[in-house]
Design a protein around this motif. Structure first.
Motif, PDB file in Angstrom:
ATOM      1  N   GLY A 157       9.487   5.557   0.489  1.00 10.35           N
ATOM      2  CA  GLY A 157       8.448   4.548   0.567  1.00 10.35           C
ATOM      3  C   GLY A 157       8.408   3.976   1.959  1.00 10.35           C
ATOM      4  O   GLY A 157       9.311   4.186   2.761  1.00 10.35           O
ATOM      5  N   GLU A 216       4.168   1.385  -2.646  1.00  6.66           N
ATOM      6  CA  GLU A 216       4.756   2.224  -3.680  1.00  6.66           C
ATOM      7  C   GLU A 216       6.112   2.715  -3.208  1.00  6.66           C
ATOM      8  O   GLU A 216       6.264   3.132  -2.063  1.00  6.66           O
ATOM      9  N   LYS A 273       8.695   5.280 -10.278  1.00  8.11           N
ATOM     10  CA  LYS A 273       7.774   4.848  -9.230  1.00  8.11           C
ATOM     11  C   LYS A 273       7.612   3.343  -9.399  1.00  8.11           C
ATOM     12  O   LYS A 273       7.350   2.860 -10.505  1.00  8.11           O
ATOM     13  N   VAL A 331       9.172   5.337  -4.455  1.00 10.90           N
ATOM     14  CA  VAL A 331       9.515   6.403  -5.397  1.00 10.90           C
ATOM     15  C   VAL A 331      11.022   6.617  -5.345  1.00 10.90           C
ATOM     16  O   VAL A 331      11.603   6.759  -4.269  1.00 10.90           O
ATOM     17  N   VAL A 352       5.400   0.226  -8.330  1.00 12.62           N
ATOM     18  CA  VAL A 352       4.099  -0.130  -7.785  1.00 12.62           C
ATOM     19  C   VAL A 352       4.114  -1.638  -7.543  1.00 12.62           C
ATOM     20  O   VAL A 352       4.362  -2.425  -8.460  1.00 12.62           O
ATOM     21  N   THR A 353       3.877  -2.017  -6.307  1.00 11.70           N
ATOM     22  CA  THR A 353       3.928  -3.427  -5.939  1.00 11.70           C
ATOM     23  C   THR A 353       2.973  -3.665  -4.778  1.00 11.70           C
ATOM     24  O   THR A 353       2.095  -2.844  -4.505  1.00 11.70           O
ATOM     25  N   SER A 354       3.138  -4.765  -4.087  1.00 12.39           N
ATOM     26  CA  SER A 354       2.336  -5.049  -2.895  1.00 12.39           C
ATOM     27  C   SER A 354       3.164  -5.890  -1.933  1.00 12.39           C
ATOM     28  O   SER A 354       4.163  -6.498  -2.319  1.00 12.39           O
TER      29      SER A 354
END
Length: 148
Positions: free
Chosen positions: A128, A118, A105, A120, A107-109
């Motif tokens: 995503g 996110e 996974k 996956v 996780v970022t922005s």
């Protein structure tokens, strides 16, 4: 000690550590593992950096990037079933999952608006929402690899 064989051993230790632990090894860890002088390991780091295998931290000479892994926190957190790692960019974050052959996974922005994102990766599938954008062509990445 300057030899291609030594540099190969150092390179192998860097990436073996990254794959097993989520982060590349330090010069001290590699020197201990190889029973080598730390100055020889640091000289090897420089040769590997000159060959664009790694990117070194400016002040310490330690590894900053062993692509696709970052040794410092970035906005691209890669979580697997056994560890978390930092990718240098979204491309590298996805590359970490591919390199270690694990589900992950990321996780970022959004770099534009800051909205959490996110991604996956399960097997060969990527899930995503959003858009992956590369503002600079890949052929130009090494002109300033740290800020690209």
């Amino acid at each position: 000690m300057q030899s291609e064989a030594f540099d190969r051993d150092v390179r192998w230790q860097i990436f073996d550590s990254a794959i097993r632990n989520g982060t590349p090894a330090s010069s001290a860890d590699i020197a201990r593992e190889l029973r080598a002088d730390i100055d020889d390991v640091r000289a090897s780091f420089q040769r590997l950096a000159d060959g664009r295998i790694v990117v070194l931290q400016r002040d310490s000479g330690e590894i900053l990037m062993a692509n696709p892994f970052s040794t410092v926190p970035t906005p691209f957190v890669v979580e697997t079933d056994t560890w978390s790692a930092y990718g240098n960019c979204i491309w590298d974050a996805m590359g970490i999952a591919a390199m270690v052959h694990r589900d992950a996974k990321i996780v970022t922005s959004c770099a534009d608006c800051g909205t959490a994102a996110e991604i996956v990766i399960e097997g060969d599938r990527v899930r995503g929402e959003g858009l992956v954008h590369f503002a600079i062509p890949a052929r130009e990445w090494w002109s300033n690899i740290v800020f690209t």
